[in-house]
Design a protein around this motif. Sequence first.
Motif, short mmCIF file in Angstrom:
data_model
loop_
_atom_site.label_atom_id
_atom_site.label_comp_id
_atom_site.label_asym_id
_atom_site.label_seq_id
_atom_site.Cartn_x
_atom_site.Cartn_y
_atom_site.Cartn_z
N ILE A 91 0.86 -1.19 0.00
CA ILE A 91 0.00 0.00 0.00
C ILE A 91 0.89 1.23 0.00
N SER A 92 0.56 2.18 -0.87
CA SER A 92 1.27 3.46 -0.81
C SER A 92 0.23 4.58 -0.84
N CYS A 93 0.32 5.50 0.11
CA CYS A 93 -0.60 6.63 0.16
C CYS A 93 0.20 7.87 -0.24
N PHE A 141 -1.00 16.20 0.64
CA PHE A 141 -0.13 15.19 1.26
C PHE A 141 0.85 15.83 2.26
N PRO A 165 0.85 10.68 10.29
CA PRO A 165 0.73 9.25 10.57
C PRO A 165 -0.66 8.88 11.10
N LEU A 190 5.52 -2.70 8.40
CA LEU A 190 5.84 -1.33 7.99
C LEU A 190 7.30 -1.07 8.29
N ALA A 204 9.67 6.73 8.56
CA ALA A 204 9.87 7.29 7.22
C ALA A 204 11.00 8.31 7.33
N ASP A 214 10.49 11.42 9.77
CA ASP A 214 11.07 10.84 10.99
C ASP A 214 10.03 10.65 12.10
P1 AMP Z 1 6.34 7.22 10.03
O1 AMP Z 1 5.44 6.91 11.19
O2 AMP Z 1 5.84 8.38 9.19
O3 AMP Z 1 7.79 7.40 10.43
O4 AMP Z 1 6.28 5.96 9.03
C1 AMP Z 1 6.52 4.63 9.48
C2 AMP Z 1 6.15 3.64 8.39
O5 AMP Z 1 4.75 3.74 8.08
C3 AMP Z 1 6.84 3.82 7.05
O6 AMP Z 1 8.13 3.23 7.05
C4 AMP Z 1 5.87 3.10 6.10
O7 AMP Z 1 6.03 1.70 6.16
C5 AMP Z 1 4.50 3.46 6.70
N1 AMP Z 1 3.98 4.67 6.03
C6 AMP Z 1 4.07 5.95 6.47
N2 AMP Z 1 3.52 6.80 5.57
C7 AMP Z 1 3.09 6.04 4.53
C8 AMP Z 1 2.45 6.32 3.28
N3 AMP Z 1 2.16 7.56 2.92
N4 AMP Z 1 2.14 5.26 2.48
C9 AMP Z 1 2.44 3.99 2.85
N5 AMP Z 1 3.05 3.66 3.99
C10 AMP Z 1 3.37 4.66 4.83
#
Ligand code: AMP
Length: 254
Positions: free
Chosen positions: A63-65, A95, A100, A121, A125, A129
Amino acid sequence: MSLRVLVGVKRVIDYAVKIRVRPDKLGVVTDGVKHSMNPFDEIAVEEAVRLKEKKIAKEIIAISCGPPKCQETLRTALAMGVDRGIHVEIPDAEFQNVLPFHISKILAKIAQDEQADLLILGKQAIDDDCNQTGQMTAAHLDWAQGAFASEITLDDGHLVVVREVDGGLETIRIKMPAVVTADLRLNEPRYATLPNIMKAKKKPIAKKTPADFGVDITPKIEIIKVEDPPVRDAGVKVETVEDLIGKLKEAGVV
Ligand code: AMP
């Protein structure tokens, strides 16, 4: 076992790019800048593909958002061995302020719809971060979680996750369905081969919107200012240990 595994793949500015702040100081320059899959998500995909190769997983869905170009990130995941993709389209302008909190709601809804057993996951990111999405998704679903995983094995229908914690490793046994977040040492992701890149072009990617999952992405934050880190003075090279001690004395450090 025949698990259905979901992986989150975020499109981020490539780790090797030197980040530049936009002139309006409300974000960073993204136009014309190389983007790639978030490095921790490559590790998440690799782990899922290995589970499929061991016949523990029966299907992997990535999944990619984010903006339309996330399709490229999904294609990379498909070329690494993922079976199908879901692109939850969020235009660039919106975006920027998506958190999160929003992404985790979308992932949680998809996990339910797809009757997933495991959601892998990245631990964080590299653009925001945040290190929040995995934990929040587990909370929305009321699922067990193993964050910062450096090893995953199966034991009698449970997951045994070795977690990287301060000063060592913690091993936990968790019930499935579960959310796991990948740390750096979990594995070394493979490169997609040309034949697999070609094959990936034929794999399906479903196109959705946050509204399709009942998720309202109205911003909860406003970015006030983005600044470069303070510029540090250049260092000096010294030839000998004596010179070094002299300089340290000059600086009043010793
Ligand atoms: P974060 O909490 O933003 O540091 O992200 C942690 C993980 O959540 C990432 O490594 C991804 O696996 C997943 N993730 C965050 N944002 C997205 C996105 N826009 N689309 C898909 N997966 C996401």
